[in-house]
Design an enzyme around this catalytic site. Sequence first.
Site, PDB file in Angstrom:
ATOM      1  CD1 TRP A  44      -1.996   2.056   2.217  1.00 50.83           C
ATOM      2  CD2 TRP A  44      -2.989   1.308   0.367  1.00 50.83           C
ATOM      3  NE1 TRP A  44      -3.047   2.892   1.940  1.00 50.83           N
ATOM      4  CE2 TRP A  44      -3.670   2.459   0.809  1.00 50.83           C
ATOM      5  CE3 TRP A  44      -3.432   0.669  -0.800  1.00 50.83           C
ATOM      6  CZ2 TRP A  44      -4.778   2.985   0.133  1.00 50.83           C
ATOM      7  CZ3 TRP A  44      -4.533   1.194  -1.468  1.00 50.83           C
ATOM      8  CH2 TRP A  44      -5.195   2.322  -0.991  1.00 50.83           C
ATOM      9  N   PRO A  45       0.841   2.053  -1.070  1.00 53.68           N
ATOM     10  CG  PRO A  45       0.383   3.113  -3.111  1.00 53.68           C
ATOM     11  CD  PRO A  45       0.025   1.900  -2.274  1.00 53.68           C
ATOM     12  CE1 TYR A  46      -1.368   6.977  -3.217  1.00 60.33           C
ATOM     13  CE2 TYR A  46      -2.701   4.984  -3.006  1.00 60.33           C
ATOM     14  CZ  TYR A  46      -2.119   5.950  -3.792  1.00 60.33           C
ATOM     15  OH  TYR A  46      -2.278   5.902  -5.145  1.00 60.33           O
ATOM     16  CB  THR A  47       0.903   3.135   4.397  1.00 64.77           C
ATOM     17  OG1 THR A  47       1.103   2.737   5.749  1.00 64.77           O
ATOM     18  CG2 THR A  47       1.940   2.428   3.539  1.00 64.77           C
TER      19      THR A  47
END
Length: 132
Positions: free
Chosen positions: A88-91
């Site tokens: 998950w890139p948005y973490t």
Amino acid sequence: LTLGLPDGDDDFPTRIAAIKAQFTHSWLAAGGAEQPRTGSRVASRRSGVWQRHFWEHLIRDQDDFNAHLDYLHYNPVKHGLAKCPHQWPYTSFHKWVASDGYEPNWQCTCDRQTPLPPKFHGIDERLLEMAE
Ligand SMILES: [Zn+2]
């Protein structure tokens, strides 16, 4: 990002309401989408941008902090947005890995490992109670 209030002032709800109102105004003005509004949302003049509640919780100690961090980092997996936290890139997970706060393969299933899901020490249950 850390939010703080002046000494002796613990009125989080007013601040959260102001932040949500400002965000909603800017979001909709920029053409942002909102979910279909149910009858009760229309009746109470609530937009379809935010969920109804927010969850205020004072972190008690390091274990409580760790449980909340695990909860945040596992949430995209739980909701089917990623197969593993590292995907998950948005973490902030990647930031924590870079500073040795997490193993890069925490809760990873890429190698057909099946790690035990993390324990959230009741965080899930409290959120479910709130949603009712
Ligand atoms: Zn993986």
